[in-house]
Write a protein that holds these residues in place. Sequence first.
Motif, PDB file in Angstrom:
ATOM      1  N   HIS A   1       5.122   6.164  -8.201  1.00  0.00           N
ATOM      2  CA  HIS A   1       4.876   5.340  -8.201  1.00  0.00           C
ATOM      3  C   HIS A   1       3.376   4.853  -8.802  1.00  0.00           C
ATOM      4  O   HIS A   1       2.627   5.984  -9.352  1.00  0.00           O
ATOM      5  CB  HIS A   1       4.182   5.786  -6.569  1.00  0.00           C
TER       6      HIS A   1
ATOM      7  N   HIS B   1       0.439   2.280  -9.555  1.00  0.00           N
ATOM      8  CA  HIS B   1      -0.181   0.870  -8.999  1.00  0.00           C
ATOM      9  C   HIS B   1      -0.696  -0.006 -10.085  1.00  0.00           C
ATOM     10  O   HIS B   1      -1.074  -0.032 -11.743  1.00  0.00           O
ATOM     11  CB  HIS B   1      -2.066   1.662  -9.023  1.00  0.00           C
TER      12      HIS B   1
ATOM     13  N   SER C   1       0.785  -1.098  -0.069  1.00  0.00           N
ATOM     14  CA  SER C   1       0.440   0.036  -0.517  1.00  0.00           C
ATOM     15  C   SER C   1       1.062   1.810   0.070  1.00  0.00           C
ATOM     16  O   SER C   1       2.144   1.298   0.034  1.00  0.00           O
ATOM     17  CB  SER C   1      -0.929   0.231   0.965  1.00  0.00           C
TER      18      SER C   1
END
Length: 86
Positions: free
Chosen positions: A79, A81, A45
């Motif tokens: 970053h 996902h 996460s």
Amino acid sequence: MAYRAHLEHAVLPQLRDLAGFKGVSLLNRAEADEIEITVLTSWTSMDAIAAFAAPDLETAVVEPAAAAILVSYDDKVTHHHVMLEG
């Protein structure tokens, strides 16, 4: 490769102890007369990343020993996902 040894023996053991760390991939490619290195880390996460990289999640965490090995490095990270793994 000196950076691989540093990552494998100095950094990876520390990362494995962090909650939320899932793994690392080390990639390289020849670029003119240098080797370009890309390090991809995987976390459970953004909170796990924040526990490691806070306060600025976009600033690269580069140990002085790693900086001494590298000719240059990006001081910013991005970053992403994961949408699909297979």
